[in-house]
Design an enzyme around this catalytic site. Structure first.
Site, short mmCIF file in Angstrom:
data_model
loop_
_atom_site.label_atom_id
_atom_site.label_comp_id
_atom_site.label_asym_id
_atom_site.label_seq_id
_atom_site.Cartn_x
_atom_site.Cartn_y
_atom_site.Cartn_z
N GLY A 164 2.54 40.85 11.62
CA GLY A 164 3.67 41.18 12.48
C GLY A 164 4.99 41.43 11.92
N CYS B 33 -2.27 40.45 6.49
CA CYS B 33 -1.01 40.83 6.21
C CYS B 33 0.24 39.76 6.33
CB CYS B 33 -0.69 42.24 6.80
SG CYS B 33 0.56 43.25 6.00
N TYR B 34 0.88 39.75 7.51
CA TYR B 34 1.56 38.59 7.64
C TYR B 34 1.09 37.31 7.94
CZ TYR B 34 5.14 35.70 10.17
OH TYR B 34 6.02 34.75 10.74
N HIS C 62 -4.73 45.86 5.84
CA HIS C 62 -5.22 45.71 7.25
C HIS C 62 -6.72 46.46 7.29
CE1 HIS C 62 -1.36 44.96 9.21
NE2 HIS C 62 -0.77 45.43 8.17
N GLU D 110 -8.22 46.30 10.05
CA GLU D 110 -8.51 46.53 11.39
C GLU D 110 -8.49 48.26 11.61
OE1 GLU D 110 -4.41 45.12 11.71
OE2 GLU D 110 -6.13 44.92 10.37
N ASP E 101 -13.21 52.26 36.26
CA ASP E 101 -12.90 50.91 36.18
C ASP E 101 -13.16 50.02 37.67
OD1 ASP E 101 -11.95 51.41 33.71
OD2 ASP E 101 -9.88 51.64 34.38
N LYS F 155 -11.63 50.14 27.57
CA LYS F 155 -12.16 51.32 28.37
C LYS F 155 -13.67 51.64 27.94
CE LYS F 155 -10.40 53.70 31.03
NZ LYS F 155 -10.46 53.78 32.45
#
Length: 566
Positions: free
Chosen positions: A106, A135-136, A222, A224, A280, A422
């Protein structure tokens, strides 16, 4: 520019400049419906059937524009995950029975007066939930447990190498090398770890790059993002070795739970489904029909904003692959009438969303009653529209099927894909037995060509755009690149340019070609299409579409741009 095939990155991740660094929150796009969750005020919460069917964790969103990437990585590890506001109460979280919590990054500093803090339930000793702070999130964890966080002498943004400390026995780094390439993005750092915590890793600029104590762990980097190559393995270690999760989340488990949910929620009611013909809404149709059969009525609306040949294609494909009667509504005149004089893209999206609902209400009056409206809403639509579900993030654009719905709508929503990305929807479609011609269709925005025609929407301009767009699609598909490029289309600009054709001066419109590579449309890189392919597109458009004399190619990634121009 390379003349090789398009790049297909894991998700061209521009890492998140968060954690004590001011951030310009510019991100976002896709098309879109709800997993085994009913419509509720929060992402988690009410009416979740068979809550213990799969193991799950939650990600608390502290404002990072890439919080959804953590969610994706967790699901890729076979564990169900949802992103929730950082201040979500335990009453919203409890129905999922989470086996762990992940704290996102963040833009705030934990020592700032207005910084968001941890909900009390996260560290409640009665629950003993494993926690991973990123991180944050790591700084929050340290601050809450008595550590010291302060501004770093040097902000760290970019690639770094961490060294796992000691004997590397921490379960977080099991099976990984001692030295790991990671991505850092922070202006603050931990000066003193909380009492009882061990430093698990360090880098040249971050003496506290990872910390741990029992089931509480934190990472300054990070994991991710794609720029941390072994980040997914670290997340998987947290899930399987620290949280004790089992990797049981799959398209099949989703279908089973979502089918039960739709059946329980709808009961004996009737459902009207807005079918666009895209992946979708088609997957939503197949899933809901599996649950309630003939209680579902799919409605395909021609809003005058579809691509060349789209109406005939959708009706033919649906008739061939679905055992349902499709209701066709020609609403071209009413949509285009509502868009006269409108140039603001947000206004276009809201108008299209509202008008769709009015068409569905008219159909319900004719053939109803219908209690529910089903849509093909996806997770990125919700994230980018920044509804109440995602209040920590900045609004990028209003998706017509989220923020564009009128407040006085008479239907209750059924959105079985609302928390799927997706690529997850495509996987569900394959598991449902849908053919590739449906599952692999490229995304098309709900507002259609209204957001690819910049400025006012007028029929002559729509005709130019349709023909140019058809050429772009034909050439990409003829080159055999349709499966390698996420999205490819034409955009008509409200700009005239001077040209020369047949020794005569021309003054005609400019057309932009856009092609991107992505996995989920939350991030994307521009596709490196071969030069000769671009040349064919350009030559065909200026020769075959009278009224266009200049072609430009969009080489902007997302971020900073979005995929669609509006």
């Amino acid at each position: 520019m390379s003349s090789s095939s398009p790049t297909h990155p894991d998700a061209a991740l521009a890492p998140d400049p968060d954690d004590g660094i001011a951030v310009d929150p510019t991100e976002g796009h896709v098309e879109t419906v709800e997993p085994p969750i009913a419509e509720s005020a929060h992402l988690l919460g009410q009416d979740v059937p068979d809550k213990a069917a799969v193991d799950a964790v939650v990600v608390l969103d502290f404002g990072s524009q890439y919080s959804q990437l953590i969610t994706r990585r967790v699901r890729e590890c076979g564990v169900y995950c949802e992103l929730v506001p950082h201040d979500a109460p335990w009453s919203d979280i409890e129905p999922l029975h989470p086996k762990g919590v992940i704290l996102s990054g963040g833009p705030a500093s934990v020592y700032a007066p207005d910084a968001p803090h941890l909900p009390e339930w996260v560290l409640d000793p009665a629950r003993q939930l494993p926690v991973l702070g990123i991180c944050y999130g790591m700084q929050l964890l340290a601050d809450a447990l008595g550590g010291e966080v302060a501004p770093a002498d040097r902000r760290e943004y970019g690639p770094a190498t961490i060294t796992v400390a000691g004997d590397g026995s921490s379960p977080l780094f099991t099976g990984l090398p001692t030295d790991l390439a990671v991505w850092m993005s922070h202006g603050d750092h931990i000066e003193v770890p909380p009492p009882g915590f061990t430093v698990l890793a360090r880098s040249a600029n971050s003496p506290v790059a990872a910390i741990g104590r029992d089931g509480l762990v934190g990472l300054q980097f990070h994991p991710e993002v794609a720029h941390t190559p072994l980040g997914k393995a670290i997340i998987e270690n947290f899930l399987l070795r620290i949280c004790g999760c089992e990797a049981t989340w799959s398209p099949e488990s989703f279908i089973e739970a979502a089918t039960r949910d739709v059946r329980e929620r709808v009961g004996d009611g009737r459902v009207l489904l807005g079918l666009s013909g895209g992946v979708d809404s088609s997957v939503a149709a197949a899933l809901i029909h599996r649950a309630i059969g003939d209680q579902l009525t799919p409605v395909f609306v021609d809003n005058g904003l579809l691509r060349l040949g789209e109406v005939d294609l959708v009706r033919e494909v649906f008739a061939r692959h679905f055992g349902m009667d499709l209701v066709y509504v020609d609403a071209r005149e009413r949509f285009l009438r509502r868009l006269v004089g409108v140039t603001d893209p947000e206004a276009k999206r809201v108008i299209v969303g509202e008008e769709f609902v009015r068409v569905f209400e008219a159909e319900a009056e004719r053939a109803g009653p219908f209690d529910f409206l089903a849509q093909g809403t996806l997770y990125p639509d919700v994230i980018e529209s920044t509804t109440a579900d995602t209040k920590a993030a900045a609004k990028i654009k209003t998706h017509h099927n989220v923020g564009g719905l009128p407040a006085d709508m008479r239907f209750r929503l059924v959105e079985p894909l609302k928390f799927l990305f997706k690529d997850e929807v495509r996987a569900v479609g394959r598991a449902l037995g849908l053919p590739d011609e449906i599952v692999e269709r490229q995304p098309f925005p709900g507002p259609g060509l209204a957001v690819r025609l910049l400025g006012e929407v007028r029929e002559p301009d729509l005709d130019l755009l349709r023909r140019a767009d058809a050429i772009v699609r034909e050439e990409v598909e003829a080159a055999g690149l349709a499966r390698d490029v996420w999205q490819y289309f034409a955009v008509l600009l409200p700009v005239d340019s001077t040209g020369v054709m047949g020794d005569y001066r021309t003054y005609a419109r400019v057309c932009a070609v856009r092609a991107v590579a992505s996995q989920d449309a939350m991030t994307a890189d521009w596709a490196r299409l071969p030069y000769d392919l671009l040349a064919r597109m350009s030559n065909r458009i200026v020769n075959e579409v009278r009224g266009i004399n200049r072609i430009v190619y969009d080489i902007t990634s997302k971020p900073p741009a979005t995929i669609e121009w509006e």
